[in-house]
Write an enzyme that holds these catalytic residues in place. Structure first.
Site, mmCIF file in Angstrom:
data_model
loop_
_atom_site.group_PDB
_atom_site.id
_atom_site.type_symbol
_atom_site.label_atom_id
_atom_site.label_comp_id
_atom_site.label_asym_id
_atom_site.label_seq_id
_atom_site.Cartn_x
_atom_site.Cartn_y
_atom_site.Cartn_z
ATOM 1 N N GLU A 126 -7.542 1.622 4.728
ATOM 2 C CA GLU A 126 -7.309 0.604 5.738
ATOM 3 C C GLU A 126 -8.040 1.066 6.980
ATOM 4 O O GLU A 126 -7.712 2.129 7.519
ATOM 5 C CB GLU A 126 -5.813 0.575 6.042
ATOM 6 C CG GLU A 126 -5.160 -0.759 5.908
ATOM 7 C CD GLU A 126 -3.728 -0.672 6.372
ATOM 8 O OE1 GLU A 126 -3.527 -0.650 7.589
ATOM 9 O OE2 GLU A 126 -2.827 -0.597 5.522
ATOM 10 N N ASP A 129 2.552 -1.616 16.615
ATOM 11 C CA ASP A 129 2.298 -0.188 16.457
ATOM 12 C C ASP A 129 3.073 0.661 17.448
ATOM 13 O O ASP A 129 3.273 0.285 18.598
ATOM 14 C CB ASP A 129 0.800 0.096 16.627
ATOM 15 C CG ASP A 129 0.014 -0.370 15.420
ATOM 16 O OD1 ASP A 129 0.336 0.083 14.313
ATOM 17 O OD2 ASP A 129 -0.902 -1.197 15.581
ATOM 18 N N TYR A 138 2.149 -6.278 1.565
ATOM 19 C CA TYR A 138 2.365 -5.117 2.424
ATOM 20 C C TYR A 138 3.849 -5.066 2.781
ATOM 21 O O TYR A 138 4.342 -5.868 3.557
ATOM 22 C CB TYR A 138 1.508 -5.251 3.684
ATOM 23 C CG TYR A 138 1.379 -3.996 4.530
ATOM 24 C CD1 TYR A 138 2.479 -3.209 4.880
ATOM 25 C CD2 TYR A 138 0.121 -3.599 5.003
ATOM 26 C CE1 TYR A 138 2.333 -2.071 5.652
ATOM 27 C CE2 TYR A 138 -0.031 -2.460 5.782
ATOM 28 C CZ TYR A 138 1.075 -1.701 6.104
ATOM 29 O OH TYR A 138 0.930 -0.588 6.885
#
Lengths: 268, 420
Positions: free
Chosen positions: A51, A62, A177
């Site tokens: 990735e 994040d 995911y």
């Protein structure tokens, strides 16, 4: 190239009864040259897919490790086009490992949606991951990706009820995911409680599509455990923490990847 | 002269089922938050027209916030300018000193009804943080406020206020250490604690249904102002002027007048001037399509983008990185704008302009000296625009300015900027 290569990578891992190992590294971090060397080292270590991060100023999914790495990459001048060019240069060097570009929506919109998809595909990326694009808003980009035969990954979260798991899984191409934690990216010492049940719930909706688990994974034993029930493992912050500030980031990334994969691979 | 219809059916522009105003708004958040937004939509839908909830909110607005806030005829200022009669909607007189309390209290009530015991909020100038801390103290909820450390330094009294009110203030060290970074950090907290935590966003922005909820709770400003001006002046105003950061005070006052023959004007932060690139005027040179018409790659330009959960105009560089903005007022210093404003601008219903820091400071001092009112620097942007327009209007014209907050918090900033 494209979707097919992602499928092959998962099939290969499955045939060896292990999870596909997929590290994350931000392009341009800490600088462009070093990020290339890190990615080449990960390939040399034998990872299944990579990735590659497209840095953004405001990465709200994040935690601090990836935020800081993104900021450093941006301060060193990385751009969307720069990221695309880096992947192209990796392909020009003969690297075949599937790569998925993970980046937030705003830089994508600034670049132009269709142009972004085409440019990544032309550079050799095999899929896109867009953490702030929910399935409901993904129709256009999904169509562009389908046209170019590259993956558009969708997320599931531990908070997703069954109908949202089904929605994400049905729209996902490449893989689903599975965000392992209720939270942002970042190193955790332990896997979330109930992860196995949650992954099984996703698999029940995934209709055979591979499911890969990410967020918070930091130890070889995590990889081993997740490998028992998922098709892939994604590791970002722990890799950046191990290699980002190391004297030789490429060597550190290589060593880290080998150590993480060790429990699920026979020695080679 | 505008007609004097008593109570026209105000057409509320609902966002559509995807939470969009036209193509703006929506929900662009990590998957973890999508179920929480679904829950919020359901809960709000149920409570929005619930008489018990409305009554509880209205009761607190009357007995705690101090509503209705007055409408003041600024006679000396109007005389000084020699044109239109200026009226001020006095949100500075609401409890905690700004309109922010309307939304904070409404959402805290909503959170309590949803069974959430922990509240988080972001704040720039500290007004929304203080309002949220206040509402939480009143309702017995735990409160955590995220604030950039740059803002904490320049708005220190508000940090102290929040702590007095029992809130935990968490400094944010990432990015530019200002409002947008505080929003990011609040969103990250919410992602991690979504099961027991309610995020009170401070303006009419963020993912759906926040822009709608905030607008609804702020629309009391316009409802009161409409009634008050009809009583005091016997007719509707010619123009209404409000400052626009995220845009909650503006959307709150505009809402009641959307179907009236009244010109509506939003004023953004012009900072050092649009040409310097140091401003927060999203509408100043906005180009509606990606990549179009950008002249200087080094200057931030507003384009349609996705920022902090919504599709809207966003000040950014050519590469889609969010720009650092500048304004003398921390409350307008923000790269995005509430999505309904973009819709109202593109539909032509509302006109948007900007006032520079200098014009704002001049307006601040003028209002102090002519009316005995110390306005917030945010609100001073609207006063500046009124001062520009009024002299060109006739003496029987009416300009209504939303004075969204009081300026006590800004005294240091004004002193440092020098006396005009």
């Amino acid at each position: 190239m494209g979707l097919k290569d992602i499928q092959i990578a998962f099939e290969q891992a499955r045939s060896e009864s292990r999870p596909a190992f997929m590290p994350y590294w931000p392009l341009g971090y800490p600088d462009q040259e070093t990020s290339l060397r890190v990615i080449e080292a990960l390939v040399a270590a034998g990872v299944d897919m990579i990735e590659v991060g497209v840095p953004f100023s405001d990465p709200l999914a994040d935690g601090p490790v990836i935020q800081r790495a993104s900021q450093i990459a941006l301060e060193h001048g990385i751009s969307v086009q720069g990221c695309i060019d880096l992947v192209r240069s990796l392909r020009d060097k003969g690297i075949k490992t599937p790569m998925l570009a993970m980046g937030y929506l705003n830089p994508l919109l600034a670049y132009g949606e269709e142009r972004y998809v085409s440019a990544w595909q032309a550079a050799g990326a095999d899929g896109l991951i867009i953490p702030d694009l929910p399935p409901e808003e993904s129709a256009d980009i999904r169509a562009y990706c389908a046209k170019k035969d590259i993956a558009l990954v969708q997320f599931t979260s531990p908070t997703s009820p069954a109908k949202r798991l089904a929605l994400g899984a049905s729209y996902a191409t490449g893989f689903v995911y599975v965000v392992s934690v209720t939270g942002v990216t970042g190193v955790r010492d332990n896997l979330a409680a109930g992860l196995r049940d949650y992954v099984e719930r996703v698999k029940a909706q995934a209709n055979g599509k591979p499911v890969a688990v990410g967020f918070g994974i930091s130890k070889p034993e995590h990889v081993r455990e997740i490998g028992q029930y998922a098709d892939g493992v994604i590791i970002g912050a722990a890799l950046i923490r191990a290699a980002g500030d190391a004297p030789d980031p490429a060597q550190a990334a290589y060593d880290f990847a080998r150590s993480m994969m060790a429990p699920v691979r026979s020695a080679t | 002269m505008p007609n004097q219809a008593e109570a026209p059916e105000t057409e509320i522009i609902l966002p559509d089922q995807d939470g969009k105003f036209g193509i703006y708004g929506g929900r662009y958040v990590p998957e973890t938050l999508m179920p929480a937004l679904d829950d919020l939509i359901d809960a709000y839908e149920e409570l929005r027209d619930d008489p018990g909830f409305r009554a509880e909110f209205d009761h607190l607005l009357a007995t705690y916030v101090g509503r209705p806030t007055p409408l003041s005829h600024a006679k000396r200022l109007s005389e000084h300018l020699g044109g239109a009669q200026i009226y001020l909607k006095r949100e500075d007189l609401a409890h905690t000193g700004a309109h922010k309390i309307n939304n904070a209290l409404g959402q805290a009530l909503l959170a309590k009804r949803m069974g959430k015991q922990r509240i988080i909020a972001e704040t720039g100038a500290g007004q929304h943080g203080v309002a949220t801390a206040t509402a939480c103290a009143l309702l017995g909820l735990k409160c955590v406020v995220y604030m950039g450390t740059v803002d904490m330094a320049r708005q220190e009294p508000n940090v102290f206020r929040m702590r007095l009110l029992g809130a935990e203030v968490r400094g944010v060290e990432t990015g530019s250490k200002t409002l947008k970074d505080a929003v990011n950090e609040a969103i990250r907290d919410w992602v991690a604690n979504v099961q027991d935590t309610y995020y009170i966003i401070g303006s009419a922005l963020g993912p759906h249904p926040y822009p709608l909820i905030c607008r609804d709770f702020q629309s009391v400003i316009g409802r009161e102002a409409r009634e008050q001006i009809l009583t005091q002046a016997g007719r509707l105003p010619d123009e209404i002027i409000a400052c626009v950061g995220g845009g909650s005070n503006a959307i709150g006052i505009f809402q009641a007048f959307l179907n009236d023959p009244v010109k509506l004007v939003g004023v953004e932060a012009g900072g050092y001037g649009i040409e310097t690139g140091k401003h927060a005027a999203r509408f100043a040179e906005a180009t509606p399509s990606a990549g179009a018409g950008v002249s200087d790659a080094n200057l931030p330009h507003a384009r349609v983008g996705v920022f902090q959960g919504m599709k809207t105009y966003v000040l950014q560089n050519d590469d889609g990185q969010i720009a650092e903005t500048h304004s003398i007022s921390a409350g307008l210093d923000y790269a995005g704008v509430g999505p309904e404003h973009v819709y109202l601008r593109e539909s032509g219903r509302v006109e948007y302009t900007s006032a520079t820091d200098d014009a704002t400071l001049h307006a601040f001092h003028t209002l102090c000296q002519y009316e005995g009112i110390i306005p917030a620097l945010e609100s001073s942007h609207a006063v500046a625009e009124a001062m520009r327009r009024a002299p060109e209007m006739s003496k029987d014209a009416i300009l209504l300015v939303n004075l969204s907050g009081r300026g006590d918090k800004d005294l240091n900033t004004v002193l440092n900027a020098g006396k005009h």
